[in-house]
Design a protein around this motif. Sequence first.
Motif, PDB file in Angstrom:
ATOM      1  N   GLU A 188      42.207  40.377  51.951  1.00  0.00           N
ATOM      2  CA  GLU A 188      41.015  39.874  52.618  1.00  0.00           C
ATOM      3  C   GLU A 188      40.978  40.336  54.073  1.00  0.00           C
ATOM      4  N   TYR A 189      39.787  40.703  54.529  1.00  0.00           N
ATOM      5  CA  TYR A 189      39.554  41.104  55.916  1.00  0.00           C
ATOM      6  C   TYR A 189      38.425  40.246  56.482  1.00  0.00           C
ATOM      7  N   GLY A 190      38.653  39.648  57.646  1.00  0.00           N
ATOM      8  CA  GLY A 190      37.620  38.819  58.248  1.00  0.00           C
ATOM      9  C   GLY A 190      37.595  37.435  57.630  1.00  0.00           C
ATOM     10  N   SER A 191      36.783  36.564  58.227  1.00  0.00           N
ATOM     11  CA  SER A 191      36.788  35.177  57.768  1.00  0.00           C
ATOM     12  C   SER A 191      35.411  34.570  57.594  1.00  0.00           C
ATOM     13  N   GLY A 192      34.358  35.282  57.898  1.00  0.00           N
ATOM     14  CA  GLY A 192      33.033  34.694  57.777  1.00  0.00           C
ATOM     15  C   GLY A 192      31.953  35.751  57.774  1.00  0.00           C
ATOM     16  N   GLY A 193      30.719  35.306  57.526  1.00  0.00           N
ATOM     17  CA  GLY A 193      29.589  36.219  57.503  1.00  0.00           C
ATOM     18  C   GLY A 193      29.346  36.787  56.119  1.00  0.00           C
ATOM     19  N   GLN A 194      28.605  37.874  56.078  1.00  0.00           N
ATOM     20  CA  GLN A 194      28.250  38.527  54.821  1.00  0.00           C
ATOM     21  C   GLN A 194      29.503  38.890  54.008  1.00  0.00           C
ATOM     22  N   PRO A 195      29.592  38.459  52.740  1.00  0.00           N
ATOM     23  CA  PRO A 195      30.744  38.837  51.926  1.00  0.00           C
ATOM     24  C   PRO A 195      30.587  40.251  51.361  1.00  0.00           C
ATOM     25  N   GLY A 238      38.596  54.234  44.302  1.00  0.00           N
ATOM     26  CA  GLY A 238      38.347  55.219  43.265  1.00  0.00           C
ATOM     27  C   GLY A 238      39.496  55.363  42.287  1.00  0.00           C
ATOM     28  N   LEU A 239      39.286  56.223  41.299  1.00  0.00           N
ATOM     29  CA  LEU A 239      40.295  56.475  40.273  1.00  0.00           C
ATOM     30  C   LEU A 239      41.578  57.000  40.907  1.00  0.00           C
ATOM     31  N   GLY A 240      42.699  56.354  40.572  1.00  0.00           N
ATOM     32  CA  GLY A 240      43.983  56.761  41.106  1.00  0.00           C
ATOM     33  C   GLY A 240      44.291  56.227  42.486  1.00  0.00           C
ATOM     34  N   GLY A 241      43.346  55.506  43.088  1.00  0.00           N
ATOM     35  CA  GLY A 241      43.557  54.959  44.424  1.00  0.00           C
ATOM     36  C   GLY A 241      44.019  53.513  44.387  1.00  0.00           C
ATOM     37  N   ASP A 242      43.935  52.854  45.528  1.00  0.00           N
ATOM     38  CA  ASP A 242      44.246  51.431  45.611  1.00  0.00           C
ATOM     39  C   ASP A 242      43.555  50.862  46.837  1.00  0.00           C
ATOM     40  N   MET A 243      43.741  49.579  47.058  1.00  0.00           N
ATOM     41  CA  MET A 243      42.995  48.896  48.113  1.00  0.00           C
ATOM     42  C   MET A 243      43.353  49.363  49.519  1.00  0.00           C
ATOM     43  N   SER A 244      44.478  50.054  49.681  1.00  0.00           N
ATOM     44  CA  SER A 244      44.880  50.503  51.020  1.00  0.00           C
ATOM     45  C   SER A 244      43.888  51.482  51.622  1.00  0.00           C
ATOM     46  N   VAL A 245      43.050  52.109  50.785  1.00  0.00           N
ATOM     47  CA  VAL A 245      42.081  53.074  51.302  1.00  0.00           C
ATOM     48  C   VAL A 245      41.096  52.418  52.279  1.00  0.00           C
ATOM     49  N   TRP A 246      40.945  51.094  52.209  1.00  0.00           N
ATOM     50  CA  TRP A 246      39.969  50.376  53.035  1.00  0.00           C
ATOM     51  C   TRP A 246      40.552  49.836  54.336  1.00  0.00           C
ATOM     52  N   ALA A 300      35.383  40.776  54.037  1.00  0.00           N
ATOM     53  CA  ALA A 300      35.552  41.732  52.955  1.00  0.00           C
ATOM     54  C   ALA A 300      36.815  41.430  52.161  1.00  0.00           C
ATOM     55  N   VAL A 301      36.720  41.644  50.847  1.00  0.00           N
ATOM     56  CA  VAL A 301      37.874  41.558  49.962  1.00  0.00           C
ATOM     57  C   VAL A 301      38.002  42.886  49.232  1.00  0.00           C
ATOM     58  N   ALA A 302      39.140  43.547  49.416  1.00  0.00           N
ATOM     59  CA  ALA A 302      39.443  44.794  48.716  1.00  0.00           C
ATOM     60  C   ALA A 302      40.409  44.492  47.582  1.00  0.00           C
ATOM     61  N   VAL A 303      40.199  45.132  46.436  1.00  0.00           N
ATOM     62  CA  VAL A 303      41.029  44.863  45.270  1.00  0.00           C
ATOM     63  C   VAL A 303      41.712  46.142  44.787  1.00  0.00           C
ATOM     64  N   ASP A 304      42.785  45.953  44.042  1.00  0.00           N
ATOM     65  CA  ASP A 304      43.350  47.007  43.201  1.00  0.00           C
ATOM     66  C   ASP A 304      42.767  46.804  41.813  1.00  0.00           C
ATOM     67  N   LEU A 305      42.012  47.771  41.313  1.00  0.00           N
ATOM     68  CA  LEU A 305      41.469  47.665  39.966  1.00  0.00           C
ATOM     69  C   LEU A 305      42.605  47.605  38.936  1.00  0.00           C
ATOM     70  N   ARG A 306      42.309  47.090  37.752  1.00  0.00           N
ATOM     71  CA  ARG A 306      43.349  47.018  36.719  1.00  0.00           C
ATOM     72  C   ARG A 306      43.955  48.404  36.483  1.00  0.00           C
ATOM     73  N   GLY A 307      45.260  48.419  36.316  1.00  0.00           N
ATOM     74  CA  GLY A 307      45.957  49.682  36.102  1.00  0.00           C
ATOM     75  C   GLY A 307      46.204  50.474  37.361  1.00  0.00           C
ATOM     76  N   HIS A 308      45.876  49.914  38.521  1.00  0.00           N
ATOM     77  CA  HIS A 308      46.030  50.610  39.796  1.00  0.00           C
ATOM     78  C   HIS A 308      46.807  49.737  40.779  1.00  0.00           C
ATOM     79  N   GLY A 309      47.474  50.393  41.727  1.00  0.00           N
ATOM     80  CA  GLY A 309      48.127  49.669  42.803  1.00  0.00           C
ATOM     81  C   GLY A 309      49.057  48.587  42.297  1.00  0.00           C
ATOM     82  N   GLN A 310      48.861  47.380  42.827  1.00  0.00           N
ATOM     83  CA  GLN A 310      49.715  46.259  42.467  1.00  0.00           C
ATOM     84  C   GLN A 310      49.125  45.371  41.368  1.00  0.00           C
ATOM     85  N   SER A 311      47.987  45.763  40.803  1.00  0.00           N
ATOM     86  CA  SER A 311      47.372  44.972  39.735  1.00  0.00           C
ATOM     87  C   SER A 311      48.019  45.283  38.393  1.00  0.00           C
TER      88      SER A 311
END
Length: 244
Positions: free
Chosen positions: A7-14, A20-28, A39-50
Amino acid sequence: MKLAAREYGSGGQPFLLLHGLGGDMSVWETLAPQLNGRAVAVDLRGHGQSPDGPWDWEAVLDDLDTTTVHFGLADPVVVGHSLGGILAAMWALRHPSCPAAVSLDGHRSATTDPENYAGLPDEQLQTGLARLNALFTAQLETITRPDRSITSFLRTAPEFMDALPVFAKATSPFLLVLATRNLPVPPDLLPLMDAHRAGLRRDLPTICPNVRVHEIDATHGMVVERPAEIAAIVNHFVSNRSNA
């Protein structure tokens, strides 16, 4: 499936951020703090720590629904890069109340239907596609995550090969940020890459008149190359989406 997320930030527009394919949330990491909101960045299933799991579009969207509920993201703006941009469109179709969706150079696979290229003689097009497919096949031999079941599914999935028909169904304000420079490729493949982009420029206005297109002087790696500029483009689009 519970996804790894940050998670990044604490309020306002979510915002919900999808890599992308082969990436992970660190790109953000650089871009996310520059968005006007939470903002909330995720690791898609099969990627990163998911966790691993079979790739099915609806199951992946279910994962994202679970994530938004967990973080209390009500009607987030969905911003995706590459594969994530295609998922952003699918999310907007599943959630008609989505306030805006942004695809960062996620549109068509580089190896799509020959009809999706423009300005290249047929013989040169077929040779280029065969060469690029061979390179992708060799590259996949070296990749362990995501696993072969995911890459094999996506490589032939109609929505991955050409997401423009998906974009055309979106009723939410939709922005496509299109890269104008090529990633480093062998010189003999540059004409194919240029023809791919020319096909997009030809087809977007007719297939997706609902999509706003912003071209940027960057490669497909725009998220890490130009994070401040991308954040500014997204912020401007979101703040002016009623006029999009």
